[in-house]
Design a protein around this motif. Structure first.
Motif, PDB file in Angstrom:
ATOM      1  N   GLU A 125       0.836  -1.203   0.000  1.00 58.80           N
ATOM      2  CA  GLU A 125       0.000   0.000   0.000  1.00 58.80           C
ATOM      3  C   GLU A 125       0.873   1.257   0.000  1.00 58.80           C
ATOM      4  O   GLU A 125       1.857   1.352   0.735  1.00 58.80           O
ATOM      5  CB  GLU A 125      -0.928   0.005   1.214  1.00 58.80           C
ATOM      6  N   TYR A 126       0.477   2.225  -0.830  1.00 65.05           N
ATOM      7  CA  TYR A 126       1.191   3.486  -0.964  1.00 65.05           C
ATOM      8  C   TYR A 126       0.168   4.635  -0.991  1.00 65.05           C
ATOM      9  O   TYR A 126      -1.043   4.427  -1.090  1.00 65.05           O
ATOM     10  CB  TYR A 126       2.000   3.527  -2.266  1.00 65.05           C
ATOM     11  N   CYS A 127       0.697   5.845  -0.948  1.00 71.19           N
ATOM     12  CA  CYS A 127      -0.133   7.027  -1.198  1.00 71.19           C
ATOM     13  C   CYS A 127       0.642   7.985  -2.086  1.00 71.19           C
ATOM     14  O   CYS A 127       1.875   7.938  -2.151  1.00 71.19           O
ATOM     15  CB  CYS A 127      -0.529   7.718   0.111  1.00 71.19           C
ATOM     16  N   PHE A 128      -0.093   8.824  -2.799  1.00 75.43           N
ATOM     17  CA  PHE A 128       0.521   9.916  -3.554  1.00 75.43           C
ATOM     18  C   PHE A 128       0.615  11.086  -2.572  1.00 75.43           C
ATOM     19  O   PHE A 128      -0.387  11.589  -2.096  1.00 75.43           O
ATOM     20  CB  PHE A 128      -0.339  10.293  -4.762  1.00 75.43           C
ATOM     21  N   GLY A 129       1.841  11.497  -2.282  1.00 66.86           N
ATOM     22  CA  GLY A 129       2.074  12.435  -1.187  1.00 66.86           C
ATOM     23  C   GLY A 129       1.343  13.757  -1.290  1.00 66.86           C
ATOM     24  O   GLY A 129       1.537  14.497  -2.252  1.00 66.86           O
ATOM     25  N   PRO A 130       0.526  14.088  -0.278  1.00 69.92           N
ATOM     26  CA  PRO A 130      -0.048  15.427  -0.183  1.00 69.92           C
ATOM     27  C   PRO A 130       0.897  16.378   0.541  1.00 69.92           C
ATOM     28  O   PRO A 130       0.743  17.592   0.489  1.00 69.92           O
ATOM     29  CB  PRO A 130      -1.312  15.196   0.650  1.00 69.92           C
ATOM     30  N   THR A 131       1.878  15.798   1.232  1.00 69.69           N
ATOM     31  CA  THR A 131       2.884  16.527   1.988  1.00 69.69           C
ATOM     32  C   THR A 131       3.973  15.519   2.342  1.00 69.69           C
ATOM     33  O   THR A 131       3.796  14.319   2.115  1.00 69.69           O
ATOM     34  CB  THR A 131       2.257  17.178   3.243  1.00 69.69           C
ATOM     35  N   HIS A 132       5.095  15.968   2.902  1.00 68.47           N
ATOM     36  CA  HIS A 132       6.242  15.064   3.007  1.00 68.47           C
ATOM     37  C   HIS A 132       6.891  15.028   4.396  1.00 68.47           C
ATOM     38  O   HIS A 132       8.078  14.740   4.522  1.00 68.47           O
ATOM     39  CB  HIS A 132       7.295  15.448   1.960  1.00 68.47           C
ATOM     40  N   GLU A 133       6.127  15.296   5.455  1.00 71.04           N
ATOM     41  CA  GLU A 133       6.709  15.244   6.791  1.00 71.04           C
ATOM     42  C   GLU A 133       7.294  13.873   7.105  1.00 71.04           C
ATOM     43  O   GLU A 133       8.383  13.752   7.683  1.00 71.04           O
ATOM     44  CB  GLU A 133       5.657  15.607   7.854  1.00 71.04           C
ATOM     45  N   GLU A 134       6.562  12.821   6.751  1.00 70.27           N
ATOM     46  CA  GLU A 134       7.033  11.465   7.069  1.00 70.27           C
ATOM     47  C   GLU A 134       8.318  11.117   6.306  1.00 70.27           C
ATOM     48  O   GLU A 134       9.272  10.563   6.865  1.00 70.27           O
ATOM     49  CB  GLU A 134       5.946  10.440   6.747  1.00 70.27           C
ATOM     50  N   VAL A 135       8.345  11.439   5.017  1.00 74.39           N
ATOM     51  CA  VAL A 135       9.507  11.086   4.201  1.00 74.39           C
ATOM     52  C   VAL A 135      10.741  11.851   4.666  1.00 74.39           C
ATOM     53  O   VAL A 135      11.833  11.272   4.797  1.00 74.39           O
ATOM     54  CB  VAL A 135       9.224  11.350   2.711  1.00 74.39           C
ATOM     55  N   ILE A 136      10.596  13.157   4.927  1.00 76.96           N
ATOM     56  CA  ILE A 136      11.772  13.930   5.324  1.00 76.96           C
ATOM     57  C   ILE A 136      12.262  13.517   6.705  1.00 76.96           C
ATOM     58  O   ILE A 136      13.470  13.530   6.980  1.00 76.96           O
ATOM     59  CB  ILE A 136      11.493  15.447   5.274  1.00 76.96           C
ATOM     60  N   THR A 137      11.343  13.117   7.574  1.00 75.75           N
ATOM     61  CA  THR A 137      11.769  12.636   8.896  1.00 75.75           C
ATOM     62  C   THR A 137      12.548  11.332   8.756  1.00 75.75           C
ATOM     63  O   THR A 137      13.532  11.098   9.472  1.00 75.75           O
ATOM     64  CB  THR A 137      10.559  12.452   9.817  1.00 75.75           C
ATOM     65  N   ASP A 138      12.130  10.496   7.812  1.00 72.89           N
ATOM     66  CA  ASP A 138      12.875   9.268   7.547  1.00 72.89           C
ATOM     67  C   ASP A 138      14.261   9.592   6.997  1.00 72.89           C
ATOM     68  O   ASP A 138      15.258   8.955   7.360  1.00 72.89           O
ATOM     69  CB  ASP A 138      12.097   8.394   6.566  1.00 72.89           C
ATOM     70  N   VAL A 139      14.335  10.582   6.115  1.00 71.12           N
ATOM     71  CA  VAL A 139      15.640  11.015   5.595  1.00 71.12           C
ATOM     72  C   VAL A 139      16.526  11.488   6.743  1.00 71.12           C
ATOM     73  O   VAL A 139      17.703  11.113   6.856  1.00 71.12           O
ATOM     74  CB  VAL A 139      15.466  12.137   4.553  1.00 71.12           C
ATOM     75  N   ALA A 140      15.962  12.311   7.627  1.00 72.85           N
ATOM     76  CA  ALA A 140      16.753  12.898   8.711  1.00 72.85           C
ATOM     77  C   ALA A 140      17.270  11.836   9.678  1.00 72.85           C
ATOM     78  O   ALA A 140      18.421  11.890  10.109  1.00 72.85           O
ATOM     79  CB  ALA A 140      15.913  13.931   9.457  1.00 72.85           C
ATOM     80  N   ARG A 141      16.419  10.864  10.033  1.00 72.45           N
ATOM     81  CA  ARG A 141      16.868   9.862  11.001  1.00 72.45           C
ATOM     82  C   ARG A 141      17.921   8.926  10.419  1.00 72.45           C
ATOM     83  O   ARG A 141      18.670   8.294  11.145  1.00 72.45           O
ATOM     84  CB  ARG A 141      15.686   9.068  11.528  1.00 72.45           C
ATOM     85  N   ARG A 142      17.984   8.853   9.102  1.00 71.78           N
ATOM     86  CA  ARG A 142      19.010   8.038   8.454  1.00 71.78           C
ATOM     87  C   ARG A 142      20.309   8.823   8.238  1.00 71.78           C
ATOM     88  O   ARG A 142      21.402   8.255   8.291  1.00 71.78           O
ATOM     89  CB  ARG A 142      18.503   7.523   7.101  1.00 71.78           C
ATOM     90  N   GLU A 143      20.190  10.128   7.980  1.00 71.67           N
ATOM     91  CA  GLU A 143      21.344  10.917   7.574  1.00 71.67           C
ATOM     92  C   GLU A 143      21.998  11.701   8.707  1.00 71.67           C
ATOM     93  O   GLU A 143      23.197  11.998   8.646  1.00 71.67           O
ATOM     94  CB  GLU A 143      20.939  11.904   6.468  1.00 71.67           C
ATOM     95  N   LEU A 144      21.230  12.089   9.711  1.00 70.18           N
ATOM     96  CA  LEU A 144      21.740  12.960  10.765  1.00 70.18           C
ATOM     97  C   LEU A 144      22.058  12.148  12.009  1.00 70.18           C
ATOM     98  O   LEU A 144      21.202  11.412  12.517  1.00 70.18           O
ATOM     99  CB  LEU A 144      20.715  14.052  11.087  1.00 70.18           C
ATOM    100  N   ARG A 145      23.266  12.289  12.506  1.00 71.28           N
ATOM    101  CA  ARG A 145      23.721  11.496  13.650  1.00 71.28           C
ATOM    102  C   ARG A 145      24.074  12.349  14.860  1.00 71.28           C
ATOM    103  O   ARG A 145      23.933  11.903  15.991  1.00 71.28           O
ATOM    104  CB  ARG A 145      24.957  10.679  13.245  1.00 71.28           C
ATOM    105  N   SER A 146      24.538  13.572  14.629  1.00 73.67           N
ATOM    106  CA  SER A 146      25.058  14.388  15.719  1.00 73.67           C
ATOM    107  C   SER A 146      24.488  15.802  15.662  1.00 73.67           C
ATOM    108  O   SER A 146      24.147  16.310  14.594  1.00 73.67           O
ATOM    109  CB  SER A 146      26.580  14.446  15.638  1.00 73.67           C
ATOM    110  N   TYR A 147      24.422  16.419  16.835  1.00 79.01           N
ATOM    111  CA  TYR A 147      23.988  17.813  16.916  1.00 79.01           C
ATOM    112  C   TYR A 147      24.897  18.725  16.092  1.00 79.01           C
ATOM    113  O   TYR A 147      24.497  19.831  15.700  1.00 79.01           O
ATOM    114  CB  TYR A 147      23.966  18.270  18.375  1.00 79.01           C
ATOM    115  N   LYS A 148      26.131  18.262  15.805  1.00 79.47           N
ATOM    116  CA  LYS A 148      27.061  19.069  15.034  1.00 79.47           C
ATOM    117  C   LYS A 148      26.606  19.240  13.588  1.00 79.47           C
ATOM    118  O   LYS A 148      27.084  20.137  12.889  1.00 79.47           O
ATOM    119  CB  LYS A 148      28.451  18.429  15.074  1.00 79.47           C
ATOM    120  N   GLN A 149      25.693  18.360  13.134  1.00 78.01           N
ATOM    121  CA  GLN A 149      25.152  18.479  11.780  1.00 78.01           C
ATOM    122  C   GLN A 149      23.966  19.439  11.708  1.00 78.01           C
ATOM    123  O   GLN A 149      23.443  19.690  10.622  1.00 78.01           O
ATOM    124  CB  GLN A 149      24.724  17.105  11.262  1.00 78.01           C
ATOM    125  N   LEU A 150      23.557  19.941  12.852  1.00 76.95           N
ATOM    126  CA  LEU A 150      22.390  20.826  12.927  1.00 76.95           C
ATOM    127  C   LEU A 150      22.848  22.271  13.135  1.00 76.95           C
ATOM    128  O   LEU A 150      23.930  22.518  13.665  1.00 76.95           O
ATOM    129  CB  LEU A 150      21.484  20.389  14.082  1.00 76.95           C
TER     130      LEU A 150
END
Length: 564
Positions: A103-128
Motif C-alpha cells: 500500500e502506498y499514497c501519492f504524497g499530499p505533503t512530506h513530513e514522514e519522508v523527510i523525517t525518515d531522511v533525517a533519522r538516516r542521515e543525521l547522527r550528531s547535533y554538530k550536523q544541525l
C-alpha cells in the motif's frame, strides 16, 4: 519569442466551468487547460509564469541556507502508519497498491519522508541546524475541486523542513523562513499579510499564514495596523467586553414563535436586531452533547470550539434526534434558561441584558432574559469569529477584516513527527535527543492564481513585472504589407532581446484589434505599437498595462524606458 510560433490560443468567451476571475482569465489567456476535475495542463504561457515563481522561491530558499533535494511523490504506507497519520488524514489521501499489493499514497505533503531522511542521515547535533526543501508535485483528493488552480487536486508546492537540537534553534530556523517568505512575496510584487493561524492537520505549536490580499479570498483576515496585529479570523482572539452591563428593564416572558427556525425569522417577528438575541447551538461532546451560546449576529468559530474540554474534535453539530432526546425541543427553539446540558457562553453574551432566546420548547421563545435573575452569572470563553470593530488583543486599536488567499504557511512542528518516528541525534552531553522540526510550505501554482485575483481589470490580467511571462509585447500594424513597419519591428525586437528583455513579437497576420485585445488579456506590462504613421514622425506608441492612455515616444525614449 514570435507569437506566430507560440501556438497561443486565447478565448473570447468565458468557459462555463470557471467560477472566479483567475480561473476564467487563466483559461481565456491560454495559461492552463483542464484535463479532468482538479487536474490541469500548464500551457507554455502559463508555465513561463510558473517557472518565474519557482525561480524566486528557489533563490530565496538558497539565500536562507536551505538545501534542495527531491523526494519521491509516491510514499509507502508504513511511514504514515508510523507517524499515526495513515488513518487520521482521511479521504484527502490518495491511496494505491503496487503489483505486490503493498500500500502506498501519492504524497499530499512530506513530513514522514523527510523525517525518515533525517533519522538516516543525521547522527550528531554538530550536523544541525539543517533545512531541506523541494519543489514538487502534490496530490490531495479534494471532495470538490474548484476555482481552477486555487483548489485543484494536483498542484506544485515548495515544502521545506528544518531540524534543530532544541526549541531555541527551531525558533531561529522559523524566523529565518519567515524572513525568506517575506522577501519572496515582496519580490513577486504582491500585496500580502502575515497572520497567526491554526496548525490544523499538520500539527505543531505555532504557525503563521501568508495571504495575498484579494476581494475574492476564501479566508477572512483580522488585522490592525495601529497594533501591528494580524490573524486569521479562525484564530483571532476576542475578549469579554469592558464596562458594566446595562441594568435589566424587562420581565422574562415566554411567547409563541410558530415556524421560527433562524435568528432572522425571530428578528422579523419581533422587530429586534440580531445583537439583542442569543443562539444556542448543540454539538457532539466526548460524554454527550454540549451547548454553545453566542450572540445572534455572531458566527461560531469551529477551531476555537473544538478545543474546549468535553467538546468533540473535529467539531460536529448534534443531529436533531439527539437534541430532542436531550432537551425535548427542536433546533431553533433552544436557549440557556433551564439548560440541562453542559454549556459554554461566549464572552460577548455576558454584556447582554433583556435579551431574547429559545425557551427549550418547540415553537416558543423567551424575551426579557437577564443574567443574575433568570440565569447565573456566566463564566465565558472565546467562541466566535472576530468581527470588524472588535478591540485588538493588545488593546491599542480595533480590528478590520480583509479577504485573503493563503499562499504560504510556516509551522513550528516541534517533536510531533521526530518523536513518533524516533528521529534522534547525539546531544552535546552524549545522550540521544529528539530533533525539533519546522515545516514551511508555499503553493507555487496557487500563487499564480492569487496574483491574478489581485491584479486584473475588465480586459484581462495585469501582471506584476516579476511574474509576467514576457517583459514587453511588440505590436506591429500591418507588418506583412509594410516593409518599413516590418524592418522597424524586427530591429526593435532584436535590440530589446539583446538587452536581456523577454520580448513577445506579435507577428501574426491579424487585425490590430485582435492583437490589442490579446495583449491586454495576457497582461504583459509593456506594449509598444509600431505603425507607419508613428514611424513617419520618428515615434512609437507606448502603453503600460496599468495605464489608461498611450503615449507617443521617440524610439530612444522607449529603449531607455524599457532597459531600466
Amino acid at each position: 519569442m514570435r507569437l506566430s510560433e507560440f501556438a497561443l490560443t486565447t478565448l473570447k468567451e468565458v468557459p462555463a466551468e470557471a467560477e472566479i476571475v483567475s480561473h476564467k482569465l487563466m483559461l481565456r489567456a491560454g495559461l492552463i487547460r483542464r484535463l479532468s476535475s482538479g487536474l490541469f495542463t500548464w500551457m507554455p504561457l502559463g508555465l513561463r509564469v510558473l517557472r518565474k515563481v519557482e525561480a524566486v522561491v528557489r533563490e530565496e530558499m538558497n539565500r536562507a541556507g536551505a538545501l534542495e533535494l527531491l523526494m519521491p511523490a509516491v510514499q509507502p504506507s508504513e511511514l504514515w502508519v508510523e507517524s499515526g497519520r495513515w488513518d487520521q488524514y482521511g479521504p484527502l489521501l490518495l491511496r494505491m497498491h503496487d503489483r505486490n499489493d503493498r500500500e502506498y499514497c501519492f504524497g499530499p505533503t512530506h513530513e514522514e519522508v523527510i523525517t525518515d531522511v533525517a533519522r538516516r542521515e543525521l547522527r550528531s547535533y554538530k550536523q544541525l541546524p539543517v533545512n531541506y526543501y523541494q519543489i514538487q508535485t502534490k496530490f490531495r483528493d479534494e471532495i470538490r475541486p474548484r476555482f481552477g488552480v486555487m483548489r485543484s487536486r494536483e498542484f506544485i508546492m515548495k515544502d521545506a523542513y528544518s531540524f534543530d537540537i532544541d526549541q531555541e534553534g527551531l525558533q531561529k530556523s522559523y524566523d529565518r523562513m519567515h524572513d525568506a517568505y517575506t522577501r519572496i512575496f515582496e519580490r513577486l510584487g504582491l500585496k500580502f499579510r502575515v497572520v497567526d493561524a491554526d496548525s490544523g492537520e499538520i500539527g505543531g505549536s505555532r504557525s503563521q499564514e501568508f495571504h495575498v490580499l484579494a476581494d475574492s479570498g476564501e479566508d477572512a483576515i483580522a488585522y490592525c495596523d495601529a497594533d501591528h496585529y494580524a490573524s486569521n479570523v479562525e484564530t483571532a482572539a476576542t475578549s469579554r467586553p469592558d464596562g458594566e452591563r446595562a441594568a435589566a428593564t424587562a420581565e422574562r416572558e415566554k411567547f409563541p414563535t410558530p415556524g421560527v427556525k433562524t435568528i432572522q425569522d425571530l428578528c422579523d417577528l419581533l422587530g429586534v436586531t440580531a445583537e439583542q438575541t442569543v443562539k444556542t447551538l448543540v454539538v457532539d461532546g466526548t460524554d454527550g452533547p454540549v451547548a454553545l451560546v453566542i450572540r445572534g449576529d455572531h458566527e461560531l468559530n469551529a477551531v476555537k470550539a473544538q478545543k474546549l474540554d468535553g467538546v468533540a474534535s473535529p467539531l460536529t453539530m448534534a443531529d436533531t434526534g439527539t437534541i430532542i432526546k436531550a432537551l425535548g425541543a427542536e433546533p431553533g427553539s433552544l436557549g440557556p434558561v433551564g439548560m440541562t446540558l453542559p454549556v459554554y457562553f461566549d464572552h460577548a453574551v455576558a454584556a447582554l441584558s433583556d435579551f431574547t432566546c429559545g425557551a427549550n420548547e418547540t415553537g416558543f421563545h423567551y424575551k426579557g432574559v437577564n443574567f443574575g435573575r433568570d440565569l447565573d452569572e456566566p463564566q465565558t470563553v472565546d467562541l466566535r469569529n472576530a468581527v470588524a470593530g472588535d478591540p485588538t488583543p493588545g488593546g491599542k486599536g480595533t480590528l478590520s477584516i480583509a479577504r485573503g488567499i493563503e499562499v504560504g504557511h510556516i509551522f513550528q512542528l516541534g517533536s510531533k513527527y521526530s518523536e513518533a518516528m524516533k528521529a534522534t541525534v547525539q546531544a552535546p552531553d552524549g545522550s540521544n535527543a529528539v530533533m525539533e522540526m519546522g515545516c514551511y510550505g508555499i503553493g507555487i501554482t496557487r500563487i499564480v492564481g492569487a496574483a491574478i485575483e489581485q491584479n486584473h481589470d475588465d480586459n484581462g490580467i495585469v501582471w506584476p513585472g516579476p511574474l509576467a511571462p514576457f517583459d514587453v509585447v511588440l505590436v506591429p500594424i500591418n507588418m506583412h504589407r509594410s516593409e518599413a513597419v516590418c524592418e522597424a519591428a524586427e530591429a526593435l525586437y532584436a535590440e530589446l532581446s539583446e538587452a536581456g528583455l523577454e520580448v513577445l513579437l506579435d507577428d501574426r497576420d491579424a487585425r490590430p484589434g485582435v492583437k490589442f485585445a490579446d495583449a491586454e488579456l495576457i497582461g504583459i506590462p509593456h506594449r509598444v505599437v509600431i505603425g507607419e504613421r508613428s514611424l513617419a514622425k520618428g515615434e512609437l506608441e507606448y502603453r503600460h498595462r496599468r495605464d489608461s492612455e498611450s503615449r507617443d515616444l521617440k524610439r530612444e525614449e522607449v529603449l531607455e524606458l524599457l532597459k531600466v
